[in-house]
Design a protein around this motif. Structure first.
Motif, PDB file in Angstrom:
ATOM      1  N   UNK A   7       0.844  -1.200   0.000  1.00  0.00           N
ATOM      2  CA  UNK A   7       0.000   0.000   0.000  1.00  0.00           C
ATOM      3  C   UNK A   7       0.878   1.248   0.000  1.00  0.00           C
ATOM      4  N   UNK A   8       0.372   2.347  -0.587  1.00  0.00           N
ATOM      5  CA  UNK A   8      -0.848   2.389  -1.391  1.00  0.00           C
ATOM      6  C   UNK A   8      -0.628   1.752  -2.755  1.00  0.00           C
ATOM      7  N   UNK A   9      -1.685   1.601  -3.535  1.00  0.00           N
ATOM      8  CA  UNK A   9      -1.534   1.081  -4.896  1.00  0.00           C
ATOM      9  C   UNK A   9      -0.815   2.081  -5.772  1.00  0.00           C
ATOM     10  N   UNK A  10      -1.116   3.370  -5.553  1.00  0.00           N
ATOM     11  CA  UNK A  10      -0.492   4.425  -6.347  1.00  0.00           C
ATOM     12  C   UNK A  10      -0.183   5.603  -5.442  1.00  0.00           C
ATOM     13  N   UNK A  11       0.885   6.319  -5.767  1.00  0.00           N
ATOM     14  CA  UNK A  11       1.328   7.445  -4.962  1.00  0.00           C
ATOM     15  C   UNK A  11       1.882   8.520  -5.878  1.00  0.00           C
ATOM     16  N   UNK A  12       1.359   9.730  -5.702  1.00  0.00           N
ATOM     17  CA  UNK A  12       1.862  10.872  -6.472  1.00  0.00           C
ATOM     18  C   UNK A  12       2.560  11.829  -5.527  1.00  0.00           C
ATOM     19  N   UNK A  13       3.778  12.187  -5.837  1.00  0.00           N
ATOM     20  CA  UNK A  13       4.552  13.097  -5.009  1.00  0.00           C
ATOM     21  C   UNK A  13       5.100  14.235  -5.856  1.00  0.00           C
ATOM     22  N   UNK A  14       5.313  15.359  -5.208  1.00  0.00           N
ATOM     23  CA  UNK A  14       6.047  16.425  -5.844  1.00  0.00           C
ATOM     24  C   UNK A  14       7.545  16.158  -5.633  1.00  0.00           C
ATOM     25  N   UNK A  15       8.337  16.587  -6.554  1.00  0.00           N
ATOM     26  CA  UNK A  15       9.773  16.439  -6.406  1.00  0.00           C
ATOM     27  C   UNK A  15      10.207  17.020  -5.060  1.00  0.00           C
ATOM     28  N   UNK A  16      10.972  16.225  -4.298  1.00  0.00           N
ATOM     29  CA  UNK A  16      11.443  16.682  -3.006  1.00  0.00           C
ATOM     30  C   UNK A  16      10.544  16.323  -1.833  1.00  0.00           C
ATOM     31  N   UNK A  17       9.358  15.800  -2.130  1.00  0.00           N
ATOM     32  CA  UNK A  17       8.389  15.458  -1.078  1.00  0.00           C
ATOM     33  C   UNK A  17       8.613  14.013  -0.628  1.00  0.00           C
ATOM     34  N   UNK A  18       9.183  13.825   0.519  1.00  0.00           N
ATOM     35  CA  UNK A  18       9.513  12.487   1.023  1.00  0.00           C
ATOM     36  C   UNK A  18       8.263  11.718   1.424  1.00  0.00           C
ATOM     37  N   UNK A  19       8.324  10.394   1.317  1.00  0.00           N
ATOM     38  CA  UNK A  19       7.199   9.541   1.689  1.00  0.00           C
ATOM     39  C   UNK A  19       7.680   8.110   1.891  1.00  0.00           C
ATOM     40  N   UNK A  20       6.741   7.223   2.228  1.00  0.00           N
ATOM     41  CA  UNK A  20       7.070   5.807   2.452  1.00  0.00           C
ATOM     42  C   UNK A  20       6.054   4.910   1.782  1.00  0.00           C
ATOM     43  N   UNK A  21       6.540   3.772   1.304  1.00  0.00           N
ATOM     44  CA  UNK A  21       5.699   2.717   0.749  1.00  0.00           C
ATOM     45  C   UNK A  21       5.690   1.570   1.754  1.00  0.00           C
ATOM     46  N   UNK A  22       4.528   0.912   1.864  1.00  0.00           N
ATOM     47  CA  UNK A  22       4.392  -0.148   2.853  1.00  0.00           C
ATOM     48  C   UNK A  22       4.251  -1.516   2.214  1.00  0.00           C
ATOM     49  N   UNK A  23       4.846  -2.516   2.855  1.00  0.00           N
ATOM     50  CA  UNK A  23       4.712  -3.913   2.441  1.00  0.00           C
ATOM     51  C   UNK A  23       4.427  -4.731   3.693  1.00  0.00           C
ATOM     52  N   UNK A  24       3.188  -5.221   3.807  1.00  0.00           N
ATOM     53  CA  UNK A  24       2.825  -6.088   4.925  1.00  0.00           C
ATOM     54  C   UNK A  24       2.886  -7.540   4.466  1.00  0.00           C
ATOM     55  N   UNK A  25       3.371  -8.408   5.332  1.00  0.00           N
ATOM     56  CA  UNK A  25       3.544  -9.792   4.902  1.00  0.00           C
ATOM     57  C   UNK A  25       3.169 -10.773   6.008  1.00  0.00           C
ATOM     58  N   UNK A  26       2.737 -11.945   5.586  1.00  0.00           N
ATOM     59  CA  UNK A  26       2.596 -13.091   6.478  1.00  0.00           C
ATOM     60  C   UNK A  26       3.328 -14.235   5.806  1.00  0.00           C
ATOM     61  N   UNK A  27       4.250 -14.822   6.560  1.00  0.00           N
ATOM     62  CA  UNK A  27       5.077 -15.877   5.984  1.00  0.00           C
ATOM     63  C   UNK A  27       5.528 -16.792   7.105  1.00  0.00           C
TER      64      UNK A  27
END
Lengths: 111, 116
Positions: A7-27
């Motif tokens: 998550x998220x499926x899609x992310x739009x950022x402005x240049x210089x705008x920091x963010x994070x992508x998430x990966x949840x797992x069960x294994x």
């Protein structure tokens, strides 16, 4: 059954705008968590492997972190060339040699 | 190394025709994987080989699909007969995992298949 949700499926950022992508797992028995980058019309390209909770790896503007349930891909001050789909995958003890991929997060960085 | 090589890069065929996709893995890699990628289903593992032996083909959608690896440097994925719903990008990947190395997979450029 091993499972990966991004998550998220899609992310739009402005240049210089920091963010994070998430990966949840069960294994069952994590042997490795992998991050890949995929550009349009190309095959996925390997970025990082994380093996245990607390581990972190960095490459240019990207930093991957791992907990017992999820991984984050932090993007610091992104540039338009960071635009791509980012895929997360896990290798569990029940799957010799096989990776289970998430659906990916498509990142667009606007100048 | 040239990386994983796939051919053809693009294939357009008519429904009912046989399609053969080809892959040359990275030299020395023990594992070879075939994936299919679509917008709806993402990246799906079809089959994988270890030392030329098929290990898991549970992802192969139906009997129309078959894969072979006659030697360590060549694999084929065949669809016979092809159907429009087979249209997708097919990726081949290889991994050195069997040599006790990390099992990151290295992907080829893919074959874009269109079945009319």
């Amino acid at each position: 059954e091993d499972q990966v949700t991004q998550s998220p499926e899609a992310l739009r950022l402005q240049e210089g705008e920091s963010s994070s992508l998430n990966c949840s797992y069960t294994v069952s028995g994590l042997r490795g968590l992998f991050w890949y980058r995929q550009d349009p019309g190309k095959g996925p390209e390997f970025l990082f492997t994380l093996y245990s909770a607390g581990e972190e790896k960095e490459k240019e503007r990207l930093k991957a972190t791992l907990t017992k349930k999820e991984s984050f891909l932090h993007i610091t001050a992104p540039k338009p060339e960071d635009s791509a789909t980012y895929l997360c995958a896990v290798h569990g003890s029940s799957n010799t040699g096989k990776l289970i991929f998430g659906q990916g997060t498509t990142l667009q960085v606007k100048p | 190394d040239a990386g994983v090589i796939q051919s053809p890069r693009h294939e357009v065929t008519e429904m009912g025709q046989e399609v053969t996709l080809r892959c040359k893995p990275i030299s020395g890699h023990d594992y070879l994987f075939w994936y299919r990628q679509t917008m709806m289903r993402g990246l799906e593992l079809l089959i994988y080989f270890n030392n030329n032996v098929p290990i898991d083909d549970s992802g192969m959608p139906e009997d129309r699909f078959s894969a072979k690896m006659p030697n360590a440097s060549f694999s084929t994925l065949k669809i016979q007969p092809s159907e429009p719903r087979d249209s997708a990008v097919y990726f081949c990947a290889s991994s050195p995992y069997g040599r006790g190395l990390h099992n990151e997979q290295f992907f080829g450029p893919g074959t874009r298949l269109t079945v009319l």
